[in-house]
Design a protein around this motif. Structure first.
Motif: not given
Length: 639
Positions: A345-350, A359-367, A388-401
């Motif tokens: 397809k030309g694009k990487p997919e998980v 640990l929770s797979a959903e929580e780790v994936l979200l962060k 975005k496709e699997t969790l269906g919720q808004e992403l959070v914002h880290p305090e620093s990056i």
């Protein structure tokens, strides 16, 4: 005949055409029919002993039926300085009249005119899809300016203009959706019958149909430079380009006609002295030879078949740039495929997410996705899209990056320190031991791994892969069934190449291939297999496409692909390659049938004439009938 058909296609179809414009495409058929009526009337008058009037009608039949062919023959002879079959037919008809066979000469003109009309019909029929395409592009558009709507001609649209396209309307020019969501029928461009869903920011093409929602489109190209117009010009150009077989036949025609005329001249005298034939019989047999030895059917063996095949391909989203490429496709022994964007397809997919126990797979994936959303790396984008496709919720914002070039990214979020990146970034030994060596197992399958560390401990490993297209296996298996060797060319590592080649079913692969070395590999494949095709995306594979005997570009509606390859698949539909090869083989088979049939008929008629079995009317019917049958056989390729 072919040139008049091309002129008809090149003319823009007007909304208001006069009576003459409607009659013009049928002019040859009308002339031939009138000639037939005059011949029938002349024959009746001849039987009632009104000889002078019957001869007058036959003369009119000669002129009306033979004018177009005589004009064409004379013009071609003057232009190309070569004799042609049209002149042979006219000479044969005149010769028949000279020895008193007015009816036979007139019938010859009539059937020759009818076969010419049928050939023109075949040319027009092969152009029908392109003529239909030309009618699809709207003449007017609704432009939105200063909040007002105004209807303008498409030629007035400029890049940056906004137009309104309502449900059920055709899109008048290429652009991108500025507002609105809809479903579009793109069959006119791609040959794909299934509608395509479109969202704001996506490209739309002239001539396609807006099916469901109203949308505002920003014009990105002038109407004269749309993909739609380029397709029309490409196919018209392909239909005018002659295949090697056609060029050989046309070159052979001039020599053959000279030979026939020389033999006819000899036959006007020699049989009288050598065989004791009467002068009348000698001249009569010479005229029959002039008719039956003409290579009309042979000349018509290739071009109608080529045009029909090109039109068939265009209707199904396969664009051939000329008869030479269509002909070459039948002799393919091997096909080389670019991997990225062609087999995949030309694009990487998980594909896999392995998290530490507890640990929770959903929580780790979200962060992880929330942190990766601040990166524009393709792997990061793939992880964000998957979340975005699997969790269906808004992403959070880290305090620093913090971006660490070449390694990964660091982030702080709610008293947690995160590191996301390659194995060495989080500790190679830890990464190899994590989850019983999960990362090593995933890498052995040709997958790329991304590691996530939380507060100094590995939290997860995420595997990504450029996924093989769903239709790839089917396409490769079809090509194998046609006896074609398949090779994958890729810049990936040996392990990744091995995994992708096994999944896609190709016969072999060449890994760690640089763009410039693809050309060398193709040269080697040509030495080994002979005729080789290259399939790529039409842009970065341009040198390889040019090196191969046949370059095939995966179009996906890209007008760039039209410039680089010999054959373009308007949709990234790999099984269409097997369809194109099958179409090419069918065309070559029909051409061979036509050539063998026409030569056998000519030989049989010539032999019958020498043995004095054949009369002129039957010679005319046999000769011209074979031409008509050859053309009708070629029309089968339109199916």
């Amino acid at each position: 005949m072919a040139s008049s058909a091309n002129m008809a296609v090149n003319q823009k179809i007007e909304d208001h055409t006069g009576p003459l414009d409607k009659i013009k495409p049928h002019a040859e058929l009308i002339a031939a029919s009138m000639s037939g009526i005059l011949i029938a009337a002349g024959w009746i008058l001849e039987k009632t002993e009104m000889g002078t009037l019957s001869v007058a009608l036959f003369l009119f039949a000669y002129f009306i039926g033979g004018f177009a062919k005589a004009k064409e023959g004379i013009e071609d002879t003057i232009e190309n300085k070569e004799l042609n079959v049209e002149l042979l037919m006219i000479l044969a008809a005149i010769g028949s009249a000279v020895i008193g066979y007015w009816t036979e000469g007139a019938i010859l003109i009539f059937i020759f005119a009818m076969s010419g009309a049928l050939e023109t019909y075949t040319m027009n029929k092969s152009h029908k899809e392109i003529s239909s395409l030309m009618e699809l592009q709207p003449e007017e558009a609704v432009r939105i300016a200063d909040g007002r709507e105004e209807r303008v001609h498409v030629s007035e649209l400029a890049i940056g203009d906004f137009i309104l396209v309502k449900p059920g309307e055709r899109i008048p020019s290429d652009g991108k959706i500025a507002k609105g969501q809809t479903t579009i029928d793109e069959a006119a461009i791609t040959g794909e019958s299934m509608p395509s869903s479109k969202n704001p920011g996506e490209n739309v093409f002239a001539g396609t149909v807006n099916l469901t929602g109203s949308m505002t489109v920003e014009i990105t190209k002038p109407s004269s430079d749309t993909l739609f117009q380029k397709i029309i010009l490409l196919v018209q150009s392909a239909q005018s380009e002659k295949s090697p077989s056609q060029l050989f036949i046309e070159k052979f025609e001039g020599t053959y006609v000279k030979a026939v005329l020389a033999v006819v001249v000899l036959m006007m005298f020699l049989p009288h002295f050598l065989l004791g034939w009467s002068w009348n019989e000698t001249f009569y047999r010479a005229m029959i030879l002039l008719v039956v030895a003409s290579p009309c059917a042979l000349v018509a063996s290739i071009m109608p078949a080529t045009l029909s095949a090109i039109s068939n391909g265009a209707r199904h989203g396969i664009l051939f740039k000329g008869g030479v490429h269509l002909e070459n496709l039948a002799s393919l022994q091997a096909i080389a495929f670019d991997k990225t964007g062609t087999l995949t397809k030309g694009k990487p997919e998980v594909t896999d997410i392995v998290v530490r126990e507890g640990l929770s797979a959903e929580e780790v994936l979200l962060k992880v996705a929330s942190i990766e959303s601040h990166s524009n790396h393709p792997l990061a984008s793939a992880i964000v899209g998957h979340a975005k496709e699997t969790l269906g919720q808004e992403l959070v914002h880290p305090e620093s990056i913090e971006d660490v070039p070449g390694w990964g990214v660091k982030a702080h979020y709610e008293k947690e320190d995160w590191k996301i990146g390659k194995a060495a970034f989080v500790g190679k030994e830890n990464s190899e031991q994590f989850a019983d060596g999960a990362a090593i197992k995933l890498a052995s399958k040709g997958k790329t791994t991304v590691f996530a560390e939380r507060n100094g401990e590995l939290a997860a490993v995420i595997a990504l892969k450029d996924v093989v297209r769903e239709e790839t296996k089917q396409a490769i298996d079809l090509l194998k069934s046609q006896g074609i060797h398949t090779v994958m060319l890729t810049g990936d590592s040996e392990k990744t190449a091995e995994a992708i080649s096994a999944e896609s079913h190709v016969n072999s692969y060449i890994a760690e291939c640089l763009p410039e070395t693809k050309v060398e590999h193709l040269k080697e494949l040509r030495e080994k297999f002979g005729t080789v095709a290259m399939v790529g995306d039409g842009i970065n594979d341009a040198p390889a496409l040019a090196t191969a005997n046949v370059g095939i570009a995966m179009g996906e509606g890209s007008d760039v692909a039209l410039e680089t390859a010999d054959i373009v698949l308007m949709k990234n539909d790999l099984p269409k390659i097997a369809e194109a090869i099958d179409l090419s083989r069918r065309m070559n088979k029909i051409v061979k049938q036509n050539v063998v049939f026409s030569i056998l008929i000519i030989m049989m008629l010539i032999a019958s004439n020498f043995m004095q079995f054949l009369d002129l009317p039957f010679g005319v019917i046999g000769h011209e009938g074979s031409t008509i049958l050859v053309i009708l056989n070629s029309l089968r390729l339109l199916k």
